[in-house]
Design a protein around this motif. Structure first.
Motif, PDB file in Angstrom:
ATOM      1  N   ARG A  38       0.832  -1.190   0.000  1.00 13.81           N
ATOM      2  CA  ARG A  38       0.000   0.000   0.000  1.00 13.81           C
ATOM      3  C   ARG A  38       0.872   1.247   0.000  1.00 13.81           C
ATOM      4  NH1 ARG A  38      -2.691  -0.246   6.091  1.00 13.81           N
ATOM      5  NH2 ARG A  38      -0.790   0.298   7.260  1.00 13.81           N
ATOM      6  N   GLN A  39       0.308   2.303  -0.544  1.00  9.34           N
ATOM      7  CA  GLN A  39       1.003   3.584  -0.554  1.00  9.34           C
ATOM      8  C   GLN A  39       0.013   4.690  -0.235  1.00  9.34           C
ATOM      9  OE1 GLN A  39       3.246   4.562  -4.101  1.00  9.34           O
ATOM     10  NE2 GLN A  39       4.541   5.951  -2.934  1.00  9.34           N
ATOM     11  N   ALA A  40       0.270   5.354   0.872  1.00  7.91           N
ATOM     12  CA  ALA A  40      -0.559   6.484   1.277  1.00  7.91           C
ATOM     13  C   ALA A  40       0.016   7.764   0.678  1.00  7.91           C
ATOM     14  CB  ALA A  40      -0.598   6.575   2.796  1.00  7.91           C
ATOM     15  N   PRO A  41      -0.797   8.788   0.535  1.00  7.02           N
ATOM     16  CA  PRO A  41      -0.305  10.051  -0.031  1.00  7.02           C
ATOM     17  C   PRO A  41       0.893  10.589   0.751  1.00  7.02           C
ATOM     18  CG  PRO A  41      -2.689  10.076   0.132  1.00  7.02           C
ATOM     19  CD  PRO A  41      -2.234   8.836   0.831  1.00  7.02           C
ATOM     20  N   GLY A  42       1.949  10.918   0.035  1.00  7.30           N
ATOM     21  CA  GLY A  42       3.122  11.497   0.661  1.00  7.30           C
ATOM     22  C   GLY A  42       4.001  10.513   1.408  1.00  7.30           C
ATOM     23  N   LYS A  43       3.681   9.228   1.314  1.00  5.43           N
ATOM     24  CA  LYS A  43       4.462   8.219   2.036  1.00  5.43           C
ATOM     25  C   LYS A  43       5.023   7.197   1.060  1.00  5.43           C
ATOM     26  CE  LYS A  43       2.071   8.514   6.467  1.00  5.43           C
ATOM     27  NZ  LYS A  43       1.423   7.737   7.561  1.00  5.43           N
ATOM     28  N   GLN A  44       6.030   6.480   1.535  1.00  6.02           N
ATOM     29  CA  GLN A  44       6.611   5.419   0.713  1.00  6.02           C
ATOM     30  C   GLN A  44       5.694   4.196   0.685  1.00  6.02           C
ATOM     31  OE1 GLN A  44      10.606   4.659   2.195  1.00  6.02           O
ATOM     32  NE2 GLN A  44      11.444   6.015   0.635  1.00  6.02           N
ATOM     33  N   ARG A  45       5.810   3.439  -0.379  1.00  7.77           N
ATOM     34  CA  ARG A  45       5.076   2.185  -0.474  1.00  7.77           C
ATOM     35  C   ARG A  45       5.554   1.240   0.622  1.00  7.77           C
ATOM     36  NH1 ARG A  45       5.877  -0.213  -6.051  1.00  7.77           N
ATOM     37  NH2 ARG A  45       4.160   1.135  -6.680  1.00  7.77           N
ATOM     38  N   GLU A  46       4.620   0.528   1.241  1.00  6.85           N
ATOM     39  CA  GLU A  46       4.987  -0.408   2.289  1.00  6.85           C
ATOM     40  C   GLU A  46       4.325  -1.755   2.066  1.00  6.85           C
ATOM     41  OE1 GLU A  46       3.649   0.748   6.194  1.00  6.85           O
ATOM     42  OE2 GLU A  46       1.610   1.171   5.541  1.00  6.85           O
ATOM     43  N   LEU A  47       5.032  -2.794   2.479  1.00  6.93           N
ATOM     44  CA  LEU A  47       4.495  -4.143   2.381  1.00  6.93           C
ATOM     45  C   LEU A  47       3.405  -4.328   3.423  1.00  6.93           C
ATOM     46  CD1 LEU A  47       6.527  -7.366   1.876  1.00  6.93           C
ATOM     47  CD2 LEU A  47       4.758  -7.289   3.629  1.00  6.93           C
ATOM     48  N   VAL A  48       2.300  -4.918   3.007  1.00  6.74           N
ATOM     49  CA  VAL A  48       1.185  -5.171   3.921  1.00  6.74           C
ATOM     50  C   VAL A  48       1.162  -6.637   4.342  1.00  6.74           C
ATOM     51  CG1 VAL A  48      -1.324  -5.146   4.173  1.00  6.74           C
ATOM     52  CG2 VAL A  48      -0.172  -3.303   2.914  1.00  6.74           C
ATOM     53  N   ALA A  49       1.160  -7.532   3.356  1.00  5.83           N
ATOM     54  CA  ALA A  49       1.063  -8.964   3.659  1.00  5.83           C
ATOM     55  C   ALA A  49       1.543  -9.771   2.472  1.00  5.83           C
ATOM     56  CB  ALA A  49      -0.377  -9.340   3.997  1.00  5.83           C
ATOM     57  N   THR A  50       2.095 -10.939   2.785  1.00  7.63           N
ATOM     58  CA  THR A  50       2.586 -11.871   1.764  1.00  7.63           C
ATOM     59  C   THR A  50       2.056 -13.253   2.045  1.00  7.63           C
ATOM     60  OG1 THR A  50       4.634 -10.628   1.436  1.00  7.63           O
ATOM     61  CG2 THR A  50       4.647 -12.926   0.755  1.00  7.63           C
ATOM     62  N   ILE A  51       1.727 -13.974   0.980  1.00  4.09           N
ATOM     63  CA  ILE A  51       1.364 -15.387   1.097  1.00  4.09           C
ATOM     64  C   ILE A  51       2.202 -16.156   0.085  1.00  4.09           C
ATOM     65  CG2 ILE A  51      -0.633 -15.123  -0.460  1.00  4.09           C
ATOM     66  CD1 ILE A  51      -2.008 -17.307   1.314  1.00  4.09           C
ATOM     67  N   ILE A  52       2.897 -17.184   0.578  1.00  4.73           N
ATOM     68  CA  ILE A  52       3.753 -17.948  -0.327  1.00  4.73           C
ATOM     69  C   ILE A  52       2.987 -19.150  -0.868  1.00  4.73           C
ATOM     70  CG2 ILE A  52       5.813 -17.106   0.812  1.00  4.73           C
ATOM     71  CD1 ILE A  52       6.173 -19.804   2.100  1.00  4.73           C
ATOM     72  N   TYR A  59       2.826 -10.673   7.817  1.00  6.62           N
ATOM     73  CA  TYR A  59       2.109  -9.412   7.878  1.00  6.62           C
ATOM     74  C   TYR A  59       2.987  -8.300   8.426  1.00  6.62           C
ATOM     75  CZ  TYR A  59      -2.039 -12.329   7.360  1.00  6.62           C
ATOM     76  OH  TYR A  59      -2.980 -13.217   6.892  1.00  6.62           O
ATOM     77  N   ALA A  60       2.714  -7.094   7.974  1.00  7.63           N
ATOM     78  CA  ALA A  60       3.302  -5.924   8.612  1.00  7.63           C
ATOM     79  C   ALA A  60       2.723  -5.789  10.013  1.00  7.63           C
ATOM     80  CB  ALA A  60       2.993  -4.677   7.795  1.00  7.63           C
ATOM     81  N   ASP A  61       3.524  -5.272  10.926  1.00  6.97           N
ATOM     82  CA  ASP A  61       3.067  -5.130  12.311  1.00  6.97           C
ATOM     83  C   ASP A  61       1.802  -4.277  12.397  1.00  6.97           C
ATOM     84  OD1 ASP A  61       6.392  -4.995  13.852  1.00  6.97           O
ATOM     85  OD2 ASP A  61       5.130  -6.688  13.247  1.00  6.97           O
ATOM     86  N   ALA A  62       1.697  -3.298  11.521  1.00  5.75           N
ATOM     87  CA  ALA A  62       0.573  -2.362  11.592  1.00  5.75           C
ATOM     88  C   ALA A  62      -0.773  -3.013  11.294  1.00  5.75           C
ATOM     89  CB  ALA A  62       0.804  -1.207  10.627  1.00  5.75           C
ATOM     90  N   VAL A  63      -0.762  -4.180  10.645  1.00  9.19           N
ATOM     91  CA  VAL A  63      -2.020  -4.801  10.245  1.00  9.19           C
ATOM     92  C   VAL A  63      -2.238  -6.168  10.893  1.00  9.19           C
ATOM     93  CG1 VAL A  63      -1.880  -3.583   8.045  1.00  9.19           C
ATOM     94  CG2 VAL A  63      -1.166  -5.979   8.163  1.00  9.19           C
TER      95      VAL A  63
END
Length: 115
Positions: A38-52, A59-63
């Motif tokens: 995800r990428q919020a306005p004015g922020k860098q893109r960040e990983l949210v979740a991965t499934i292999i 998961y990112a800690d925030a979610v």
């Protein structure tokens, strides 16, 4: 030709839920890890979740505890179920797949959490 198409974004109130979908084509879907960013306005893109490929998730800690990533290999689709949404979850959400020599992104879907 690899293509990723996201859907499911929208406007939701704080505390609400949404489920995002990403349909992949042009790859043997079951072989690859799929990731939501995800990428919020004015922020860098960040990983949210991965499934292999074996279904293991990260998961990112925030979610953690609020979002769930899953996949349906028969439908070439990866999902992101988002519960207890917060205003800070507002962003463009994109899915990603990394192949041996390239990576691909979907066009993104906007999620806005606001009252």
């Amino acid at each position: 030709q690899v293509q990723l198409v996201e859907s499911g974004g929208g406007l939701v109130q704080p505390g609400g839920s949404l489920t995002l979908s990403c349909v992949a084509s042009g790859i043997t879907f079951s072989r690859y890890a799929m990731t939501w960013y995800r990428q919020a306005p004015g922020k860098q893109r960040e990983l949210v979740a991965t499934i292999i490929s074996n279904g293991s998730t990260n998961y990112a800690d925030a979610v953690k505890g609020r979002f769930t990533i899953s996949r349906d290999n028969a439908k070439n689709t990866v999902y992101l179920r988002m519960n207890s949404l917060k205003p800070e979850d507002t962003a463009v959400y994109s899915c990603n797949v990394r192949l041996q020599f390239a990576q691909y992104w979907g066009q993104g879907t906007q999620v806005t959490v606001s009252s």
